[in-house]
Enzyme design. Structure first.
Site, mmCIF file in Angstrom:
data_model
loop_
_atom_site.group_PDB
_atom_site.id
_atom_site.type_symbol
_atom_site.label_atom_id
_atom_site.label_comp_id
_atom_site.label_asym_id
_atom_site.label_seq_id
_atom_site.Cartn_x
_atom_site.Cartn_y
_atom_site.Cartn_z
ATOM 1 N N HIS A 1 0.773 -1.242 -0.097
ATOM 2 C CA HIS A 1 -0.035 0.072 -0.106
ATOM 3 C C HIS A 1 0.925 1.046 -0.166
ATOM 4 O O HIS A 1 1.681 1.668 1.009
ATOM 5 C CB HIS A 1 -0.679 -0.014 1.342
ATOM 6 C CG HIS A 1 -1.713 1.143 1.453
ATOM 7 N ND1 HIS A 1 -1.583 2.128 2.481
ATOM 8 C CD2 HIS A 1 -2.676 1.345 0.607
ATOM 9 C CE1 HIS A 1 -2.620 3.039 2.251
ATOM 10 N NE2 HIS A 1 -3.308 2.919 1.113
ATOM 11 N N HIS B 1 -0.710 10.949 -2.465
ATOM 12 C CA HIS B 1 -2.080 10.649 -1.706
ATOM 13 C C HIS B 1 -3.005 11.681 -1.524
ATOM 14 O O HIS B 1 -4.153 11.921 -1.881
ATOM 15 C CB HIS B 1 -1.945 9.666 -0.682
ATOM 16 C CG HIS B 1 -3.223 9.431 0.273
ATOM 17 N ND1 HIS B 1 -3.834 10.191 0.967
ATOM 18 C CD2 HIS B 1 -4.093 8.288 -0.002
ATOM 19 C CE1 HIS B 1 -4.870 9.593 1.285
ATOM 20 N NE2 HIS B 1 -5.218 8.393 0.768
#
Ligand code: G3P
Ligand code: MG
Length: 270
Positions: free
Chosen positions: A32, A74
């Site tokens: 991730h 992100h």
């Protein structure tokens, strides 16, 4: 469908071949934002570390710069994980390249820059898998989907990519742009699952369903398989939960700790 050939030399699991892309009978180890427990998320050091730790691929977050380049980052805002301020979308690639996206994590990573998707495709091993999450915040006039599709096509890696998003419109757009690209529908734990069961899954064809790992049930996995879909769960860093998810038959586990998942997968195959 091909398979991963696992060799257990030196007590570690390594893969020697991967021909099936994301869809396999083996549980895939997907890092991730890279190996983001140990390295700054969504950076080349985190992606390389993930590969070294035995991840089969990475999940990474794609956004568009002011001048239309696809970068991996992100948040909407720069301040948490870089030396910049303001929105990523308000900066050109040249401006973003001047920022340090590593030292917030540890001074060892200072001078790490925000990577482009092109660079990630270029630098990672040729068998590596990519779960590219589209962080598409605008509803209309988003060019992110077309830009990501162009890069996937340019690198000819359709068989090693799944494009995921919480944004249904983004996935619909991606399917129209390039139907050969596999899609993963991300599902927030805050949205009731019955909406997916009774409505959304009929609205868009998708190969992967991506719920939070705590929402997954055996019945969900079975039902997905019956419909030819795979369950890819995020983001699990707990070894007992990993064991449970493997037994349930999820297709991949997205984790910040690919080294931990590698150990769990190894002990499960003994
Ligand atoms: O793709 C799974 C996961 O990355 C979704 O949430 O916020 O970590 O991008 P987030
Ligand atoms: Mg993500």
């Amino acid at each position: 469908m091909g398979c991963i050939e696992i060799s257990k030399t030196k007590n570690i699991m390594t893969y020697t071949k991967m021909s099936h892309g994301f869809f396999s009978d083996n549980v895939l180890n997907i890092a991730h934002r890279g190996a983001s427990y140990d390295a700054p998320e969504n950076t080349m050091p985190a992606f390389h570390l993930a590969a070294n730790m035995g991840a089969y691929g990475i999940e990474c977050d794609a956004q568009l710069t002011k001048d239309g380049e696809v970068v991996i980052f992100h948040d909407v805002y720069l301040n948490r994980t870089s030396t910049g301020t303001g929105k990523i979308a308000d900066n050109t690639l040249a401006e973003l390249r001047k920022l340090d996206a590593g030292s917030w994590k540890d001074s060892r990573f200072s001078h790490t820059s925000i990577p482009t998707l092109d660079e990630v495709f270029d630098e990672m091993p040729t068998h590596f898998l990519f779960n590219i999450e589209l962080k598409s915040f605008a509803i209309f006039n988003q060019k992110l989907e077309a830009a990501v599709a162009r890069l996937i096509d340019h690198h000819r890696i359709q068989d090693r990519v799944i494009v995921s998003s919480f944004n249904l419109l983004s996935l619909l757009k991606m399917r129209r742009i390039d139907p050969s690209i596999k899609l993963g529908l991300l599902w927030s734990p805050y949205v009731p699952l019955f909406l997916y069961d009774y409505l959304i899954r009929y609205v868009i064809s998708h190969e992967g369903f991506h719920p939070h790992w705590k929402s997954v049930t055996v019945e969900m996995v079975k039902q997905a398989r019956r419909h030819g879909r795979y369950i890819n769960v995020w983001t699990c860093d707990d070894s007992l939960a990993m064991q449970r998810l493997i037994k349930m038959g999820v297709a991949s586990i997205i984790t910040n700790r690919p080294n931990l998942l590698r150990e769990v997968l190894y002990s499960e195959t003994k």
